[in-house]
Design an enzyme around this catalytic site. Structure first.
Site, PDB file in Angstrom:
ATOM      1  N   ASP A 128     -72.261 -43.167  31.225  1.00 26.70           N
ATOM      2  CA  ASP A 128     -71.094 -43.518  30.399  1.00 26.70           C
ATOM      3  C   ASP A 128     -69.836 -42.754  30.810  1.00 26.70           C
ATOM      4  O   ASP A 128     -68.745 -43.008  30.279  1.00 26.70           O
ATOM      5  CB  ASP A 128     -71.402 -43.283  28.911  1.00 26.70           C
ATOM      6  CG  ASP A 128     -71.734 -41.820  28.607  1.00 26.70           C
ATOM      7  OD1 ASP A 128     -71.687 -40.973  29.534  1.00 26.70           O
ATOM      8  OD2 ASP A 128     -72.048 -41.518  27.438  1.00 26.70           O
ATOM      9  N   ARG A 179     -61.119 -28.747  34.477  1.00 21.99           N
ATOM     10  CA  ARG A 179     -61.737 -27.746  35.349  1.00 21.99           C
ATOM     11  C   ARG A 179     -60.805 -27.408  36.511  1.00 21.99           C
ATOM     12  O   ARG A 179     -60.224 -28.297  37.121  1.00 21.99           O
ATOM     13  CB  ARG A 179     -63.067 -28.287  35.872  1.00 21.99           C
ATOM     14  CG  ARG A 179     -63.808 -27.342  36.792  1.00 21.99           C
ATOM     15  CD  ARG A 179     -65.272 -27.702  36.914  1.00 21.99           C
ATOM     16  NE  ARG A 179     -65.488 -28.901  37.707  1.00 21.99           N
ATOM     17  CZ  ARG A 179     -66.686 -29.473  37.871  1.00 21.99           C
ATOM     18  NH1 ARG A 179     -67.758 -28.972  37.274  1.00 21.99           N
ATOM     19  NH2 ARG A 179     -66.824 -30.545  38.606  1.00 21.99           N
ATOM     20  N   ASP A 255     -75.066 -31.334  45.981  1.00 23.81           N
ATOM     21  CA  ASP A 255     -73.787 -31.797  45.417  1.00 23.81           C
ATOM     22  C   ASP A 255     -73.224 -30.772  44.439  1.00 23.81           C
ATOM     23  O   ASP A 255     -72.078 -30.903  43.992  1.00 23.81           O
ATOM     24  CB  ASP A 255     -73.948 -33.155  44.722  1.00 23.81           C
ATOM     25  CG  ASP A 255     -75.088 -33.166  43.719  1.00 23.81           C
ATOM     26  OD1 ASP A 255     -76.228 -32.836  44.098  1.00 23.81           O
ATOM     27  OD2 ASP A 255     -74.837 -33.483  42.539  1.00 23.81           O
ATOM     28  N   ASN A 256     -73.995 -29.750  44.105  1.00 21.16           N
ATOM     29  CA  ASN A 256     -73.507 -28.699  43.221  1.00 21.16           C
ATOM     30  C   ASN A 256     -73.281 -27.398  43.982  1.00 21.16           C
ATOM     31  O   ASN A 256     -73.216 -26.329  43.382  1.00 21.16           O
ATOM     32  CB  ASN A 256     -74.484 -28.464  42.073  1.00 21.16           C
ATOM     33  CG  ASN A 256     -74.502 -29.642  41.104  1.00 21.16           C
ATOM     34  OD1 ASN A 256     -73.539 -30.399  41.013  1.00 21.16           O
ATOM     35  ND2 ASN A 256     -75.594 -29.804  40.386  1.00 21.16           N
TER      36      ASN A 256
HETATM   37  P1  AMP Z   1     -74.660 -33.229  37.740  1.00 19.90           P
HETATM   38  O1  AMP Z   1     -76.121 -33.146  37.464  1.00 19.90           O
HETATM   39  O2  AMP Z   1     -73.799 -32.995  36.525  1.00 19.90           O
HETATM   40  O3  AMP Z   1     -74.236 -32.396  38.889  1.00 19.90           O
HETATM   41  O4  AMP Z   1     -74.368 -34.761  38.121  1.00 19.90           O
HETATM   42  C1  AMP Z   1     -75.030 -35.427  39.153  1.00 19.90           C
HETATM   43  C2  AMP Z   1     -74.411 -36.798  39.356  1.00 19.90           C
HETATM   44  O5  AMP Z   1     -74.558 -37.600  38.182  1.00 19.90           O
HETATM   45  C3  AMP Z   1     -72.923 -36.784  39.649  1.00 19.90           C
HETATM   46  O6  AMP Z   1     -72.645 -37.840  40.549  1.00 19.90           O
HETATM   47  C4  AMP Z   1     -72.312 -37.049  38.302  1.00 19.90           C
HETATM   48  O7  AMP Z   1     -71.020 -37.592  38.394  1.00 19.90           O
HETATM   49  C5  AMP Z   1     -73.295 -38.047  37.725  1.00 19.90           C
HETATM   50  N1  AMP Z   1     -73.272 -38.038  36.253  1.00 19.90           N
HETATM   51  C6  AMP Z   1     -73.729 -37.069  35.452  1.00 19.90           C
HETATM   52  N2  AMP Z   1     -73.555 -37.399  34.147  1.00 19.90           N
HETATM   53  C7  AMP Z   1     -72.952 -38.609  34.123  1.00 19.90           C
HETATM   54  C8  AMP Z   1     -72.508 -39.494  33.085  1.00 19.90           C
HETATM   55  N3  AMP Z   1     -72.646 -39.180  31.793  1.00 19.90           N
HETATM   56  N4  AMP Z   1     -71.937 -40.651  33.451  1.00 19.90           N
HETATM   57  C9  AMP Z   1     -71.788 -40.973  34.745  1.00 19.90           C
HETATM   58  N5  AMP Z   1     -72.197 -40.199  35.759  1.00 19.90           N
HETATM   59  C10 AMP Z   1     -72.769 -39.025  35.473  1.00 19.90           C
HETATM   60 MG    MG Z   2     -72.586 -31.846  39.714  1.00 19.30          MG
END
Ligand code: AMP
Ligand code: MG
Length: 505
Positions: A128, A179, A255-256
């Site tokens: 979302d 951020r 990616d982090n």
């Molecule tokens: P993260 O685990 O926060 O590093 O996110 C990993 C991937 O999932 C990234 O490409 C984020 O943009 C995507 N992502 C995480 N949460 C959402 C969300 N609520 N809606 C869309 N994309 C998300």
């Molecule tokens: Mg991330």
């Protein structure tokens, strides 16, 4: 529809300028019903040369919730890929974030200004694009704590509530985080183009990264290998700092992991209490891949993925001999990682022990053994990591009485203390001086998990007072004053034993 109103940021958007669509997709923050500012980082605003007064009121809430686009912003969602828990996803990207633009701060440093939780983008897949109040305020708490601890980190400029519920396990109040980062370039950004075989774009990206983070390498023939080495060195040092404060990132996917060397993405992160290298708190980390003590290995693994992505650039040509040479050079970097990390770790540990950080190389082995034995003691007796280091400073002044009660078997502690006194005493200086130095590197206050959870739970119920009190304490981690007593105490062991963190999605 977002409208242009304020001009608080003097944007200079090098990413959008230097690179084309394909590196990013244009994006627009979603409009939300009721923007309300929950947090504004005035100190950071000053550093950015941003007018915090202009951003404090309703107009600021509109900007930080995404309803108003500040002049000069060019919102884009960045493309990236990434290995998540070891499995490769060729397309992730900013699914719930967007880069508003960049500013040059008052120190002359280029900083990204990005929104997180600002709605769907071209990369949202099924998500979302939104975020909840708790996880966004968690970014504030942990980021500010890391910054105060002297650890490179992205920081929160603001959090605005949206007045809109987001659906997670339950309905939660929504929020948007602003951020600030040295950049949002990730290992996964390079993987995105490498995986597609888009070598020209890969080179453009690498040259952009070099100009931004390692400008002394610009135009040099070995610059791509140089970039790999620099990123590896920054990450080796960063993870050493994490370990020395007991930090578990929790989701070290490629990616982090930034190219800048800043810590990014405070989702399922946590701090250890009783020292345990195998500590894991993330609900989705079943195999312990991102356990506290595994972080150096994972960082190296991620650097190996960066090396693979950069290989076509490192090689002088596609000829077999050139590729083989590039593999050899990249492998040297990957193989050097453990030693870079160990050196950074030992420097930090020496400071924590009250020793000069630049001891003679022939003292490395003995000092590393001294720390290893101390950590083994903490582990065997399940001693709180933060308290033990902090109270070791008291012991430097002869006040063992605070340290001793942390240990069930004080005899083992006494034997170790005798060795430590002998080692530190060899460097002269008074115990009081040593204690004072140790208190500048061994924090009294860290974001203890139970305190973070309590503050976020209250904030989710609209009571920001616990969040603000905790934040104030986290900004002075080395004080250890009586008013911080609540934040120095460990959680009851059964609370920690049952503690779980969740990705902030
Ligand atoms: P993260 O685990 O926060 O590093 O996110 C990993 C991937 O999932 C990234 O490409 C984020 O943009 C995507 N992502 C995480 N949460 C959402 C969300 N609520 N809606 C869309 N994309 C998300
Ligand atoms: Mg991330």
């Amino acid at each position: 529809m977002a409208v242009q109103t304020l001009t608080p940021f003097r944007f200079d958007n090098s990413y959008a300028r230097a690179l084309q669509p394909g590196f990013y997709a244009p994006a627009r923050p979603a409009t939300v019903p009721a923007p309300r500012l929950l947090f504004l980082n005035r100190e950071l605003a000053d550093e950015l040369g941003v007018d915090a007064e202009a951003l404090g009121g309703e107009a600021g809430a509109a900007v930080f919730a995404g309803n108003a686009l500040p002049e000069g912003a060019e919102p884009i969602a960045q493309a990236y890929a990434g290995h998540q828990f070891g499995g490769f996803s060729p397309q992730l990207g900013d699914g719930r974030a967007l880069l508003l633009g960049e500013v040059i701060d008052t120190h002359g440093r280029r900083r990204d200004i990005a929104l997180k939780g600002s709605g769907r983008t071209a990369f949202s897949r099924g998500g979302d694009g939104k975020a909840a109040v708790g996880p966004m305020l968690r970014e504030v708490l942990i980021g500010e704590a890391m910054h105060a601890l002297g650890i490179p980190t992205t920081r929160a400029l603001a959090v605005a509530a949206t007045g809109e519920p987001v659906r997670r396990e339950a309905l939660l109040p929504g929020a948007v985080l602003t951020r600030v980062a040295a950049s949002h370039l990730r290992v996964g950004t390079f993987q995105f183009f490498a995986a597609r075989g888009q070598i020209d774009q890969l080179r453009q990206l690498a040259d952009y990264a070099i100009a931004r983070h390692d400008p002394d390498l610009v135009g040099t023939p070995d610059r791509f290998l140089g970039l790999l080495r620099r990123v590896a060195q920054r990450q080796a040092a960063l993870v050493a700092q994490w370990l020395n404060v007991g930090f578990i990132h929790g989701v070290m996917n490629t990616d982090n992991m930034t190219v800048s060397g800043e810590t990014i993405d405070y989702g399922p992160c946590a701090f250890i209490e009783a020292y345990d290298p195998e500590a894991v708190f993330s609900s989705i980390d079943h195999g312990g891949r991102y356990a506290y003590g595994n972080q150096p290995l994972i960082a190296r693994w991620n650097i190996a993925r960066l090396a693979e992505a950069l290989l076509p650039l490192i090689a002088a040509s596609e000829d077999e001999a050139d590729v083989a040479r590039a593999v050899e050079q990249a492998t040297e970097v990957i193989d050097a990682f453990p030693a870079w990390h160990a050196a950074a770790l030992l420097r930090g540990q020496r400071a924590k022990l009250g020793l000069p950080v630049d001891a003679r190389p022939d003292e490395d082995e003995a000092d590393a053994a001294l720390v290893a034995d101390w950590l083994a003691l903490l582990q065997a007796q399940k001693v709180d990591f933060t308290l033990a280091w902090r109270r070791l400073a008291d012991a430097a002044e002869g006040q063992d009485v605070w340290l001793q009660p942390l240990f069930a078997d004080p005899a083992a502690l006494d034997a170790w203390l005798a060795r430590w006194h002998a080692r530190t005493g060899a460097h002269g200086g008074t115990g009081a001086d040593r204690a004072a130095r140790m208190r500048q590197v061994n924090p009294a206050v860290i974001p203890r998990n139970h305190q973070v959870e309590a503050a976020l739970a209250a904030a989710t119920d609209d009571d920001l007072a616990p969040f603000e009190r905790l934040l104030a304490a986290l900004k002075r981690p080395f004080d250890g004053t009586a008013d911080q007593a609540d934040y120095m105490a460990p959680a009851p062991a059964d609370v920690t034993a049952g503690y779980q963190t969740f990705c902030g999605t």
